[in-house]
Design a protein around this motif. Structure first.
Motif, mmCIF file in Angstrom:
data_model
loop_
_atom_site.group_PDB
_atom_site.id
_atom_site.type_symbol
_atom_site.label_atom_id
_atom_site.label_comp_id
_atom_site.label_asym_id
_atom_site.label_seq_id
_atom_site.Cartn_x
_atom_site.Cartn_y
_atom_site.Cartn_z
ATOM 1 N N GLU A 36 58.753 50.753 10.497
ATOM 2 C CA GLU A 36 58.145 49.962 11.570
ATOM 3 C C GLU A 36 58.467 50.578 12.940
ATOM 4 O O GLU A 36 59.579 51.019 13.177
ATOM 5 C CB GLU A 36 58.739 48.552 11.506
ATOM 6 N N ARG B 271 60.091 33.550 21.700
ATOM 7 C CA ARG B 271 61.486 33.366 21.279
ATOM 8 C C ARG B 271 62.197 32.496 22.308
ATOM 9 O O ARG B 271 62.096 32.762 23.510
ATOM 10 C CB ARG B 271 62.217 34.714 21.192
ATOM 11 N N GLU C 39 57.611 37.307 16.046
ATOM 12 C CA GLU C 39 57.262 38.733 16.005
ATOM 13 C C GLU C 39 55.859 38.837 15.423
ATOM 14 O O GLU C 39 55.419 37.941 14.686
ATOM 15 C CB GLU C 39 58.256 39.532 15.157
ATOM 16 N N GLN D 30 54.133 41.965 21.957
ATOM 17 C CA GLN D 30 54.666 43.091 21.188
ATOM 18 C C GLN D 30 53.546 44.020 20.756
ATOM 19 O O GLN D 30 52.411 43.576 20.558
ATOM 20 C CB GLN D 30 55.364 42.580 19.923
ATOM 21 N N SER E 221 58.297 49.166 16.834
ATOM 22 C CA SER E 221 58.087 47.871 17.498
ATOM 23 C C SER E 221 58.510 47.962 18.956
ATOM 24 O O SER E 221 59.672 48.203 19.262
ATOM 25 C CB SER E 221 58.916 46.812 16.767
ATOM 26 N N MET F 7 62.081 37.686 27.844
ATOM 27 C CA MET F 7 61.211 36.558 28.151
ATOM 28 C C MET F 7 61.138 35.600 26.959
ATOM 29 O O MET F 7 61.505 35.967 25.847
ATOM 30 C CB MET F 7 59.788 37.072 28.446
ATOM 31 N N GLU G 288 67.419 48.647 25.240
ATOM 32 C CA GLU G 288 66.342 48.887 24.264
ATOM 33 C C GLU G 288 64.955 48.584 24.842
ATOM 34 O O GLU G 288 64.748 47.548 25.465
ATOM 35 C CB GLU G 288 66.586 47.969 23.060
ATOM 36 N N VAL G 289 64.041 49.512 24.598
ATOM 37 C CA VAL G 289 62.642 49.214 24.911
ATOM 38 C C VAL G 289 61.805 49.194 23.627
ATOM 39 O O VAL G 289 60.811 48.489 23.529
ATOM 40 C CB VAL G 289 62.070 50.181 25.976
ATOM 41 N N GLU H 140 64.912 32.332 23.877
ATOM 42 C CA GLU H 140 66.090 33.131 24.202
ATOM 43 C C GLU H 140 67.148 32.278 24.895
ATOM 44 O O GLU H 140 66.834 31.468 25.762
ATOM 45 C CB GLU H 140 65.694 34.281 25.144
ATOM 46 N N GLU I 111 53.230 46.438 17.633
ATOM 47 C CA GLU I 111 53.963 46.812 16.421
ATOM 48 C C GLU I 111 53.060 47.558 15.448
ATOM 49 O O GLU I 111 51.869 47.279 15.353
ATOM 50 C CB GLU I 111 54.525 45.570 15.732
ATOM 51 N N GLY J 149 58.093 46.240 23.010
ATOM 52 C CA GLY J 149 57.679 45.113 23.845
ATOM 53 C C GLY J 149 56.792 45.638 24.971
ATOM 54 O O GLY J 149 57.188 46.534 25.709
#
Ligand code: GAP
Length: 516
Positions: free
Chosen positions: A371, A249, A217, A266, A373, A261, A331-332, A251, A268, A375
């Protein structure tokens, strides 16, 4: 159209028109890693700029940062990523496919919720105007049973996750009779934890080399620079630090195109506030961020908040902004009230004070953080999904036709203006190129002289170009061109000298920022 078909069409459109390519495709690709093509890179830059400018230009108390991807390995111990940045994974023994156990359970809960919604919709149809939805939900046996199941599975899942009880997470999968989505098999392994950070070595001689991580992150680059920015910028609380950059990450289940991905970007922003004021700022940023999304002009029912049931141990409030992707609401963006956890952890691990002296209160403290955050790649996918349309149209001769159009907000479109000479000869190509040369400093223009005008329009519709102009023989006499609007396909004649002003105003990022 089936949502699955829509998603397939979107992904192949992205490839066919130069938005996104599989990484290293000529070597059969690298799973969950993607490259942005000629139009994708532009669209991504524009989304990034929309975010960056909305943070930096519209807020006096937010500044930018560009920190390195590699950081001292202690950073990730302090942040908790070395010990706890894990996903619970489970394998199916028959299909040999690997899944995230938490996602299998969440999808199961989602299915139960969909069943409940269907019951209510069916009843509403049956009872017509007399339908009392609230009463139905409170009294209908099937709906009550579904509610009971949803709540009990959710309760068990939250409890098991909080205790990191992997055996119980597996048991929930067994008790809910959850099958492998691909093979239908219920033959599951145990659940194991899997750390998502990629590591590598710093230094050339293996004995001396130390293990470092590719950041998962961008936020930690902001936390470790908190004192640098605060002191060098003489920043007063509340203030924010914004950053855009790559994150990595490993994943377990990397699927759904650029949704999940292994290498992604990001955007943030960490907003540092006085302890006790974090909830008020959390509400403020919740509203601001939703406005940023809805300001793009897509349908409002594509967005919703999803407040977290299960809070991370350091958070005292958290929500996701979810978007209606073709594979469901997901989630976006996350908005998290992270208390003073991160700065306090770094203070403990590095042994230096990370505190702010508050003149008004005459005391020092570790600030709290809210925060936001998001993507960038995931945002890109929302923009393409919301803009893409297969539209039936009528040709001038009345015949039916079809076009694929990307109704991108003009400020985000990769190409703003396409310039076509009606024919190459008679000096029309030269006039067109002169217009292009004149406007190229203001916005991205594309000159095309091949194929029929109709085909040229279709190509531009497919990449989302909001305006096309055609230069014809009459242009030589009246210095006017035909402008064609992407969304309505209407055409009108405009003086060449007005193009910069008329188009410039519509494609400028300023117009998008002003409506925020
Ligand atoms: N600093 C907080 C943080 O990183 P997160 O919910 O893990 O929170 C924030 O990630 C955002 O980053 C997500 O809302 C999503 O848009 C994006 N994101 C996370 N993992 C991603 C992945 N594997 N691929 C693409 N985007 C991802």
């Amino acid at each position: 159209m089936q949502q699955e078909d829509l998603f397939k069409k979107l992904t192949s459109h992205c490839k066919e028109y130069g938005f996104i390519f599989q990484s290293s495709e000529i070597y059969d690709g690298l799973s969950a890693v993607y490259d942005y093509g000629q139009y994708g890179a532009e669209l991504k830059n524009n989304i990034r700029k929309y975010w960056w400018d909305s943070m930096l230009l519209l807020n006096d108390n937010i500044v930018g940062l560009d920190s390195a991807i590699f950081m001292h390995p202690e950073v990730w111990k302090a942040s908790g990523h070395v010990d706890a940045f894990n996903d619970p994974l489970i394998d199916n023994k028959d299909s040999k496919k690997r899944y995230r156990a938490d996602i299998l359970i969440e999808e199961f809960i989602e299915k139960l919720s969909e069943k409940k919604t269907k019951e209510v919709t069916r009843a509403a149809k049956r009872f017509g105007e007399e339908f009392d939805e609230a009463m139905f939900i409170q009294t209908n046996k099937r709906v009550l049973d579904l509610d009971e199941r949803i709540n009990s599975v959710r309760r068990r899942f939250v409890e098991a996750s909080e205790k990191s009880d992997l055996a119980e997470i597996r048991q929930i999968i067994i008790d809910c009779d959850i099958a492998d989505p691909v093979s239908g098999s219920r033959n599951w392994t145990d659940v194991r934890q899997f750390n998502l950070m990629f590591d590598t070595k710093l230094g050339s001689i293996s004995e001396d080399a130390s293990k470092i991580y590719l950041r998962p992150e961008t936020a930690q680059g902001i936390f470790v620079n908190f004192m640098n920015v605060q002191k060098s910028g003489r920043m007063k609380l509340p203030f924010g630090i914004a950053q855009v950059g790559k994150a990595f990450r490993n994943e377990i289940v990397a699927r759904q195109f650029i949704f999940r991905m292994r290498e992604f970007e990001q955007m943030e922003m960490q907003f540092f506030v006085r302890p006790g004021e974090e909830k008020q700022w959390y509400e403020y940023w919740k509203e601001k961020r939703m406005k940023w999304h809805s300001n793009l002009g897509f349908s409002q029912d594509k967005y919703r908040f999803h407040d977290h049931d299960k809070l991370a141990h350091y958070a005292n409030a958290a929500t996701d902004i979810e978007f209606a992707f073709p594979f469901g609401f997901k989630e976006v963006e996350g908005i998290h009230s992270r208390t003073d956890y991160d700065l306090s952890q770094h203070q403990k691990f590095c042994g230096k004070k990370l505190q702010y002296f508050d003149n008004e209160l005459s005391k020092s403290y570790v600030p709290y953080v809210v925060e936001t955050s998001i993507g960038l790649d995931r945002m890109f996918l929302t923009v393409v999904a919301a803009s893409w349309e297969e539209e039936k149209i009528k040709k001038e001769n009345g015949a039916e036709d079809e076009r694929v159009v990307l109704r991108l907000p003009p400020a985000l479109a990769p190409v703003k203006l396409a310039i076509f000479p009606l024919v190459k000869k008679d000096g029309l190509a030269e006039i067109s190129q002169k217009i292009r040369d004149d406007l190229r400093f203001d916005f991205i223009c594309q000159y095309e002289e091949k194929d029929s005008i109709g085909r040229r329009y279709r190509r531009q519709d497919a990449i989302g170009t909001p305006f096309c102009i055609t230069i014809d023989h009459q242009t030589k006499e009246d210095e006017k061109v035909t402008i064609r609007y992407r969304d309505t396909m209407l055409q009108e004649r405009l003086p060449v000298g007005k193009l910069r002003e008329i188009i410039g105003e519509k494609v400028n990022m300023k117009s998008l920022l002003k409506s925020l």
